[in-house]
Scaffold this motif. Structure first.
Motif, PDB file in Angstrom:
ATOM      1  N   VAL A  36       2.487  -9.192   3.289  1.00 21.19           N
ATOM      2  CA  VAL A  36       1.277  -8.377   2.682  1.00 21.19           C
ATOM      3  C   VAL A  36       1.444  -7.536   1.617  1.00 21.19           C
ATOM      4  CG1 VAL A  36       0.174  -9.025   5.080  1.00 21.19           C
ATOM      5  CG2 VAL A  36       1.076  -6.877   4.478  1.00 21.19           C
ATOM      6  N   ASN A  37       2.582  -7.608   0.936  1.00 25.28           N
ATOM      7  CA  ASN A  37       2.662  -7.015  -0.213  1.00 25.28           C
ATOM      8  C   ASN A  37       2.147  -5.388   0.093  1.00 25.28           C
ATOM      9  OD1 ASN A  37       1.048  -6.876  -3.527  1.00 25.28           O
ATOM     10  ND2 ASN A  37       3.205  -6.320  -2.869  1.00 25.28           N
ATOM     11  N   ARG A  43      -3.090  -9.889  -2.256  1.00 26.02           N
ATOM     12  CA  ARG A  43      -2.848  -9.080  -0.767  1.00 26.02           C
ATOM     13  C   ARG A  43      -4.066  -8.798  -0.441  1.00 26.02           C
ATOM     14  NH1 ARG A  43      -1.404  -2.827  -2.373  1.00 26.02           N
ATOM     15  NH2 ARG A  43      -2.611  -3.018  -4.213  1.00 26.02           N
ATOM     16  N   PRO A  44      -4.051  -8.690   1.102  1.00 29.26           N
ATOM     17  CA  PRO A  44      -5.494  -8.439   1.868  1.00 29.26           C
ATOM     18  C   PRO A  44      -5.951  -7.064   1.345  1.00 29.26           C
ATOM     19  CG  PRO A  44      -3.451  -9.047   3.676  1.00 29.26           C
ATOM     20  CD  PRO A  44      -2.981  -8.694   1.975  1.00 29.26           C
ATOM     21  N   ARG A 103       1.040 -11.736  -7.198  1.00 32.99           N
ATOM     22  CA  ARG A 103       0.809 -11.442  -5.913  1.00 32.99           C
ATOM     23  C   ARG A 103      -0.700 -10.993  -5.593  1.00 32.99           C
ATOM     24  NH1 ARG A 103       5.425 -10.098  -1.564  1.00 32.99           N
ATOM     25  NH2 ARG A 103       3.668 -10.522  -0.290  1.00 32.99           N
ATOM     26  N   GLU A 154     -16.397   0.054  -2.770  1.00 35.68           N
ATOM     27  CA  GLU A 154     -15.008  -0.645  -2.793  1.00 35.68           C
ATOM     28  C   GLU A 154     -14.828  -1.984  -3.052  1.00 35.68           C
ATOM     29  OE1 GLU A 154     -12.787   2.056   0.331  1.00 35.68           O
ATOM     30  OE2 GLU A 154     -13.755   0.386   1.125  1.00 35.68           O
ATOM     31  N   PHE A 167      -8.931  -4.289   2.618  1.00 34.41           N
ATOM     32  CA  PHE A 167      -9.747  -3.950   3.546  1.00 34.41           C
ATOM     33  C   PHE A 167     -11.011  -2.944   2.933  1.00 34.41           C
ATOM     34  CE2 PHE A 167      -7.833  -5.129   7.513  1.00 34.41           C
ATOM     35  CZ  PHE A 167      -6.613  -5.638   7.054  1.00 34.41           C
ATOM     36  N   VAL A 168     -12.350  -3.336   3.051  1.00 32.87           N
ATOM     37  CA  VAL A 168     -13.266  -2.783   2.481  1.00 32.87           C
ATOM     38  C   VAL A 168     -14.128  -2.074   3.861  1.00 32.87           C
ATOM     39  CG1 VAL A 168     -15.524  -3.188   1.158  1.00 32.87           C
ATOM     40  CG2 VAL A 168     -13.123  -4.153   0.422  1.00 32.87           C
ATOM     41  N   TYR A 169     -14.307  -0.732   3.287  1.00 33.02           N
ATOM     42  CA  TYR A 169     -15.396  -0.340   4.413  1.00 33.02           C
ATOM     43  C   TYR A 169     -16.694   0.368   3.839  1.00 33.02           C
ATOM     44  CZ  TYR A 169     -10.917   0.079   6.728  1.00 33.02           C
ATOM     45  OH  TYR A 169      -9.890  -0.430   7.372  1.00 33.02           O
ATOM     46  N   ASP A 186       3.810  -1.953  -0.442  1.00 37.03           N
ATOM     47  CA  ASP A 186       4.684  -1.666  -1.433  1.00 37.03           C
ATOM     48  C   ASP A 186       5.096  -0.173  -1.315  1.00 37.03           C
ATOM     49  OD1 ASP A 186       5.729  -0.795  -3.945  1.00 37.03           O
ATOM     50  OD2 ASP A 186       4.703  -2.554  -5.108  1.00 37.03           O
ATOM     51  N   ASP A 228      -3.302  -0.639   6.812  1.00 37.38           N
ATOM     52  CA  ASP A 228      -4.492  -1.478   7.103  1.00 37.38           C
ATOM     53  C   ASP A 228      -3.850  -2.806   7.385  1.00 37.38           C
ATOM     54  OD1 ASP A 228      -6.861  -0.313   7.760  1.00 37.38           O
ATOM     55  OD2 ASP A 228      -7.491  -0.311   5.716  1.00 37.38           O
ATOM     56  N   ARG A 235      -5.231   3.635   5.044  1.00 42.75           N
ATOM     57  CA  ARG A 235      -5.325   2.763   4.183  1.00 42.75           C
ATOM     58  C   ARG A 235      -4.117   1.926   3.773  1.00 42.75           C
ATOM     59  NH1 ARG A 235     -10.735   2.976   2.264  1.00 42.75           N
ATOM     60  NH2 ARG A 235      -9.894   0.685   1.874  1.00 42.75           N
ATOM     61  N   TYR A 254      -6.190 -10.928  11.220  1.00 44.71           N
ATOM     62  CA  TYR A 254      -6.458  -9.288  11.447  1.00 44.71           C
ATOM     63  C   TYR A 254      -7.545  -9.172  12.509  1.00 44.71           C
ATOM     64  CZ  TYR A 254      -3.661  -8.387   7.410  1.00 44.71           C
ATOM     65  OH  TYR A 254      -2.669  -8.258   6.787  1.00 44.71           O
ATOM     66  N   ARG A 258      -7.355  -8.737  -2.705  1.00 46.47           N
ATOM     67  CA  ARG A 258      -7.380  -7.809  -3.572  1.00 46.47           C
ATOM     68  C   ARG A 258      -5.990  -8.045  -4.640  1.00 46.47           C
ATOM     69  NH1 ARG A 258      -5.388  -1.545  -2.744  1.00 46.47           N
ATOM     70  NH2 ARG A 258      -4.433  -2.138  -0.626  1.00 46.47           N
ATOM     71  N   THR A 289       0.701  -5.592  -6.148  1.00 47.00           N
ATOM     72  CA  THR A 289       1.265  -4.615  -6.892  1.00 47.00           C
ATOM     73  C   THR A 289       2.254  -5.091  -7.857  1.00 47.00           C
ATOM     74  OG1 THR A 289       3.143  -4.276  -5.346  1.00 47.00           O
ATOM     75  CG2 THR A 289       1.245  -3.138  -5.003  1.00 47.00           C
ATOM     76  N   TYR A 290       2.639  -6.224  -7.971  1.00 50.12           N
ATOM     77  CA  TYR A 290       3.585  -6.587  -9.015  1.00 50.12           C
ATOM     78  C   TYR A 290       3.270  -8.320  -9.050  1.00 50.12           C
ATOM     79  CZ  TYR A 290       6.470  -8.548  -5.231  1.00 50.12           C
ATOM     80  OH  TYR A 290       6.828  -9.283  -4.143  1.00 50.12           O
ATOM     81  N   LEU A 326       6.125  -8.476 -14.268  1.00 51.15           N
ATOM     82  CA  LEU A 326       5.801  -7.293 -13.467  1.00 51.15           C
ATOM     83  C   LEU A 326       4.219  -7.414 -13.197  1.00 51.15           C
ATOM     84  CD1 LEU A 326       6.180  -4.326 -12.161  1.00 51.15           C
ATOM     85  CD2 LEU A 326       6.047  -3.340 -14.408  1.00 51.15           C
ATOM     86  N   ILE A 376      12.399  -7.622  -9.414  1.00 51.77           N
ATOM     87  CA  ILE A 376      11.572  -7.262 -10.283  1.00 51.77           C
ATOM     88  C   ILE A 376      11.411  -5.716  -9.728  1.00 51.77           C
ATOM     89  CG2 ILE A 376       9.261  -8.417  -9.333  1.00 51.77           C
ATOM     90  CD1 ILE A 376       9.576  -7.350 -13.034  1.00 51.77           C
ATOM     91  N   ASN A 381      -2.689 -15.334   2.076  1.00 51.18           N
ATOM     92  CA  ASN A 381      -2.821 -14.603   3.361  1.00 51.18           C
ATOM     93  C   ASN A 381      -3.743 -15.336   4.278  1.00 51.18           C
ATOM     94  OD1 ASN A 381      -1.882 -12.541   1.611  1.00 51.18           O
ATOM     95  ND2 ASN A 381      -1.027 -11.719   3.313  1.00 51.18           N
TER      96      ASN A 381
END
Lengths: 339, 147, 327
Positions: free
Chosen positions: A325-326, C36-37, C34, C45, C39-41, A328, A233, A230, C62, C27, C30-31, C132, A136, C57
């Motif tokens: 961890v994706n 993924r980790p 999935r 956010e 990071f919120v500051y 991309d 991270d 970012r 971390y 969060r 991207t496809y 996707l 994909i 994960n």
């Protein structure tokens, strides 16, 4: 060089014929597809998407002896790549072949790397088209590639369903055609046209994309941009994205000595490792994963195109699919465009 | 023929001996002119607790057919507890190597005190017999690679 | 199931606190399906945060993965807390890290998530390779529900569940400051049948099995880097003097690497399974870790990652430890 027809039943015989050379094909080990030297044509696994580890390791081995030495003796015994003999990589994907043609530019640039270039000269690449995108995350069409791409290949086998269209593309390809003449038939007249319509269809199945226009020029201006922090991270600093990349080519040198006998070997290095560019003083100009991620993207999309006029990425999607961890690369590039 | 090779096989055994007990025990065997197999190569360390389990792995990589770690009897350690730590480490390492297919005969541990010259002879005989029975190490040693 | 609005609200409160520097959660990826980790500051956010069975994960990694640059003269180090979302298995990594004095308890703020199991993303990917996305996964009863491209698919839990979850004995976090949901009762047991099956094979069979696996290793070290317990500043794998394990990739060095990696986790691995999940060439690393885990439990009655004040296994001893193997 006219296209020929190779029926799929004859592939086993063709591999048998080619096993007089050093023959490398995709092989299935558990559920992982890798390129390996095979002794028996039955080991070949050609109904695959794409390999986990790209075939770059055939021409650029992960560990490669350059010369041997004996302690106390100034004579160095250099590796003779010629001894490896003629090699055929059968069944690789067009993106991975195109990657080799990109890496060629580096190894034949200011210093001509004799080991790599000799091995390239000895190697014939017989590629297979992707009728379905293997993943994909494929985006070869964004980077001048194609699931039917010919760059870097000596022969392209177009998968026509029950048979292959055998297209020799280079002199080595023509020699391959001679070697395999007895297994090839004349292609039917409609096949070539059908192949090009199939190419358009295959291209249409690729869903992810990026417009690389202007990225090379823009990247240096984003040197201090907060986006690098970012996007890195979550990075773990492992070597998956680089070791599995068909165009990554950084290497390290190590001397190994065993009871007075030693060798100097070069081995893959990864810009994502914390010791990459670590100085002997302990200083590292790329001290965190932020700088290392920036370097990975910049090398592929800025430094390389500026020097060699081609982006050092072929859109195979391995770094996206296999990142733990994706992270991309397409998303990073989109952020670069938007920044 | 294969059998003949088996009996002719003279293994290389690397032995890590603690300075205070086992090395002195081996020394006593020597000064007492005790005969024991000459397959063993001794490396003296200050304590069995100093032997990093990776020493065993590296020795097997470098061509040892077997490795022996020997220290003071429990309670006798010159540093009070080094041999107790070593005991846990090597028990786990030995089991783990067995799980990977490395015969447990190749990774041995013994307690030999400074006065046990005779026991040293018995230990070496048993280690050498054990390694001879499983044959040369042929699993993950560093080979002279063909380029 | 964790309520997403409650999760975000809790996160908003936490990241608004002055003594919290960042919050690590999940969060959407991207496809496909999935996650993924994240990071919120900043409180602005938190609306990206999610939790669902795709959140595989182990974020405890971390805490110890942070690369600290020297603090410039005249500046104070940032000692604010890091908030981290953990599932049951992940929380054991925090416990073990603290048992080893990796950091003080008050450096972290733990958001516990009682977990009913996560998916094996490879199995999801194999079934729905062309999605996707973004696709969503949730657990309803004993079925995973997958929603994507306007479709809804129900798959029996057993078929997509990650292997480690089938043996999970700690679904509820063992350490937390906030718990986002009701505790989940343990729903599985572990009989080590996989380890025992391998143990019972002949030496040559075992080596043939591992030789094939180790020969695939490309030494990308993702298994080390993803591991929450692999946090040495100076890792044995990177050392040059002495160079315990050479960089060359061949069966000898690969085997030494895998022995070193697994052995350094003896009495420390908490079975989160991240190493095996991330391995690109699918080496069954958990079969190595679990052998040591089983031995440690049987021989020394020790279980890592459950007690913050437990002494480390290999720097402690009992006078009556087993010594049947000693000559």
């Amino acid at each position: 060089m006219a296209a020929k027809k190779l029926s799929k039943e004859k592939v086993g015989e063709v591999l048998q014929e080619l096993s007089k050379f050093r023959l490398i094909t995709p092989v299935k080990s558990d559920d992982v597809v890798l390129f390996r030297e095979i002794a028996d044509p039955k080991e070949a696994f050609l109904e695959y998407g794409n390999s986990t580890v790209p075939p770059k390791k055939v021409v650029f081995p992960q560990t490669e002896t350059l010369f041997r030495f004996t302690i106390g003796n100034p004579e160095l015994r250099e590796k003779n790549v010629e001894e490896e003999g003629t090699t055929v990589i059968f069944g690789l994907r067009p993106c991975d072949a195109r990657a080799m043609s990109i890496v060629d530019k580096l190894f034949s640039w200011d210093y001509e790397d004799p080991y790599y270039l000799k091995r390239r000269e000895l190697t014939t690449l017989v590629g297979m088209t992707c009728v379905q995108p293997p993943s994909i995350n494929c985006f070869c069409t964004s980077l001048q590639g194609s699931p039917f791409g010919k760059d870097g290949l000596d022969v392209l086998l177009v998968d026509m369903g029950d048979h292959f269209l055998f297209q020799p593309l280079t002199e080595k390809g023509a020699r391959m055609e001679e070697t395999l003449a007895s297994y090839l038939e004349d292609a039917s007249p409609g096949d070539v046209e059908r192949a090009s319509s199939m190419e358009e269809e295959a291209k249409g199945k690729i869903v992810r994309s990026i417009d690389p226009q202007g990225i090379a020029e823009k990247l240096p201006s984003l040197w201090e941009d907060p986006l690098w922090k970012r996007v890195s991270d979550a990075c773990l600093g492992c070597g998956i994205c680089t070791f599995l990349c068909p165009t990554c080519h950084c290497f390290d040198m190590q001397d190994e000595v065993e009871r007075g006998e030693g060798r100097r070997a070069r081995m893959w290095d990864s810009c994502m490792f914390c010791e990459y560019t670590l100085h002997a003083s302990g200083h590292n100009p790329r001290p965190t994963r932020k700088e290392r991620t920036r370097n990975r993207i910049s090398h592929k999309y800025s430094y390389y195109p500026k020097r060699f006029d081609v982006i050092a990425c072929v859109g195979c999607g391995r770094c996206i699919s296999l990142c733990p961890v994706n992270i991309d690369i397409l998303e990073i590039l989109e952020q670069v465009v938007e920044a | 023929m294969a059998e003949a090779t088996q009996t002719d096989f003279q293994p290389n055994i690397v032995a890590f001996l603690c300075n205070w007990c086992s090395y002195a025990g081996a020394d006593l065997a020597g000064t007492s002119r005790t005969q024991y197999p000459s397959n063993v190569r001794v490396i003296r360390v200050m304590c069995s607790g100093r032997v990093n389990p990776m020493f065993v792995v590296n020795a097997l990589q470098e061509g040892a057919d077997g490795v022996l770690v020997s220290g003071c009897h429990p309670g006798d350690c010159h540093y009070m507890q080094g041999n107790y730590y070593a005991r846990r480490r090597f028990k786990l390492m030995r089991n783990f190597l067995e799980y990977l297919g490395i015969e447990p005969e190749r990774v041995r541990m013994s307690w030999v005190s400074a006065s046990e010259g005779a026991k040293w002879k018995e230990v070496i005989e048993e280690v050498v017999e054990g390694v001879k029975a499983v044959g040369p190490m042929n699993k993950f040693q560093r080979r002279q690679l063909n380029w | 199931m964790v309520d997403v609005s409650k999760l975000r609200e809790t996160a908003r409160e936490i990241i608004s606190r002055e003594d919290v520097r960042e919050l690590i959660g999940y969060r959407a990826g991207t496809y496909g399906f999935r996650a993924r980790p994240a990071f919120v500051y900043d409180p602005g956010e938190v609306d990206q945060l999610i939790f669902n069975p795709a959140c595989v994960n182990n974020l405890a990694t971390y805490i110890t993965l942070e690369e600290k640059l020297p603090v410039p003269r005249g500046q104070e180090p940032d000692l604010r807390k890091v908030a981290v979302m953990v599932k049951g298995c992940d929380s054991r990594a925090l416990v073990q890290q603290m048992a080893e004095n990796a950091y003080e308890r008050d450096r972290i703020l733990v958001i516990g998530i009682p977990c009913t199991g996560v998916v094996d993303m490879d199995k999801v990917q194999a079934r729905f390779p062309d999605v996707l996305g973004p696709g969503e996964i949730s657990l309803e009863g004993d079925k995973f529900v997958l929603i994507f491209d306007g479709r809804r698919e129900e798959i029996p839990k057993e078929e997509l569940l990650a292997d480690k979850c089938k043996r999970c004995r700690f679904p509820t976090p063992l350490v937390y400051d906030v718990l986002l949901d009701e505790e989940v009762a343990p729903f599985a047991t572990d009989d080590y049948s996989d380890v025992e099956a391998l143990e019972s094979r002949s030496q040559d069979e075992k080596w043939a099995y591992w030789e094939e696996k180790f020969s695939r290793c490309i030494r990308c070290y993702s298994c080390r880097n993803v591991c929450p317990m692999c946090y040495c500043n100076d890792c044995i794998l990177d050392r040059l003097r002495p160079q315990w394990i050479r960089r060359s990739v061949d069966i000898s060095e690969n085997t030494a690497f895998h022995i070193a990696r697994a052995y350094h986790l003896a009495g420390r691995c908490i079975q989160c399974g991240e190493c095996q999940r991330v391995c690109p060439v699918e080496i069954p690393l958990m079969e190595l870790n679990r052998k040591l885990y089983k031995d440690v439990e049987e021989l020394y009655d020790f279980e890592p990652g459950v007690k913050v004040d437990a002494p480390p296994l290999l720097s402690s001893y009992r006078p009556d430890d087993p010594e049947d193997f000693i000559l």
